[in-house]
Enzyme design. Structure first.
Site, PDB file in Angstrom:
ATOM      1  N   CYS A 107       6.993  -2.906  -6.048  1.00  0.00           N
ATOM      2  CA  CYS A 107       7.723  -1.632  -6.041  1.00  0.00           C
ATOM      3  C   CYS A 107       6.910  -0.542  -5.348  1.00  0.00           C
ATOM      4  O   CYS A 107       7.466   0.318  -4.664  1.00  0.00           O
ATOM      5  CB  CYS A 107       8.086  -1.219  -7.467  1.00  0.00           C
ATOM      6  SG  CYS A 107       9.160  -2.439  -8.269  1.00  0.00           S
ATOM      7  N   THR A 108       5.597  -0.588  -5.522  1.00  0.00           N
ATOM      8  CA  THR A 108       4.730   0.374  -4.845  1.00  0.00           C
ATOM      9  C   THR A 108       4.773   0.132  -3.341  1.00  0.00           C
ATOM     10  O   THR A 108       4.952   1.074  -2.557  1.00  0.00           O
ATOM     11  CB  THR A 108       3.284   0.270  -5.379  1.00  0.00           C
ATOM     12  OG1 THR A 108       3.304   0.576  -6.772  1.00  0.00           O
ATOM     13  CG2 THR A 108       2.357   1.219  -4.647  1.00  0.00           C
TER      14      THR A 108
END
Length: 153
Positions: A41-42
Site C-alpha cells: 500500500c505504501t
C-alpha cells in the site's frame, strides 16, 4: 462499465467532506487498498504521488480509500507526503458500491478484506475502467496511459 456511479460521501484527510458529485467534469482515479503503511500500500501510494503532476495535467484527481481511520490516514499521508486525499470507508459504503470486499487468506485464515482495485470515472460520472486484484508494480503507469488515451478520444 460505462454506467453512472451512484454518488457517495466519505470523510477524508485535510477535513475533506468527499462527495462524488462534486467532481463532475473531471476524471477521477479512485483506488482501494487494504491497509495504511503496509509495504504494498505504501509503494502504491508513493507511485501515485510520484505521478501526481502527470495526472493533474490530464485534469484527473486521485483518491485512495481504505477502511482505516482518518487519524491513521492523516499519519500515512503526512509520512509519505501524498498530494492527494485519503478517504476513510470504515462503514464499507464505497467498498460495497465498488464490490471490493473479498475473502482473503491471511496466515492460513480466511479474513474479509479489501481487494486492491483501481477505478476510473470520467467527467460525466461514468465508470470507464476497472482493475481488480491489482499488482502494484507498473500499475500506475498503466492507469496514466489509459487516461492519456481516453483523454485524446
Amino acid at each position: 462499465m460505462n454506467k453512472k456511479v451512484p454518488s457517495f460521501k466519505l470523510l477524508g484527510t485535510s477535513d475533506l467532506q468527499f462527495n462524488l458529485s462534486d467532481y463532475k467534469g473531471r476524471y477521477l482515479v479512485i483506488y482501494f487498498y487494504p491497509k495504511d503503511a503496509t509495504p504494498g500500500c505504501t509503494t502504491q501510494g508513493v507511485d501515485f504521488r510520484d505521478a501526481y503532476k502527470k495526472f493533474q495535467a490530464l485534469d484527473t484527481e486521485i483518491f485512495g480509500i481504505s477502511r482505516d481511520t482518518l487519524k491513521s490516514h492523516e499519519n500515512f499521508k503526512e509520512k509519505f507526503t501524498f498530494p492527494f486525499e485519503l478517504l476513510s470507508d470504515d462503514e464499507e459504503k464505497a467498498c460495497e458500491l465498488f464490490g471490493v470486499i473479498k475473502m482473503k487468506n491471511m496466515y492460513g485464515k480466511q479474513v474479509r478484506g479489501i481487494e486492491r482495485s483501481t477505478f476510473v470515472i470520467d467527467p460525466d460520472g461514468k465508470l470507464i475502467q476497472a482493475w481488480r486484484g491489482v499488482k502494484v508494480e507498473g500499475h500506475i503507469k498503466e492507469v496514466l496511459q489509459f487516461i492519456k488515451q481516453h483523454n485524446s478520444i
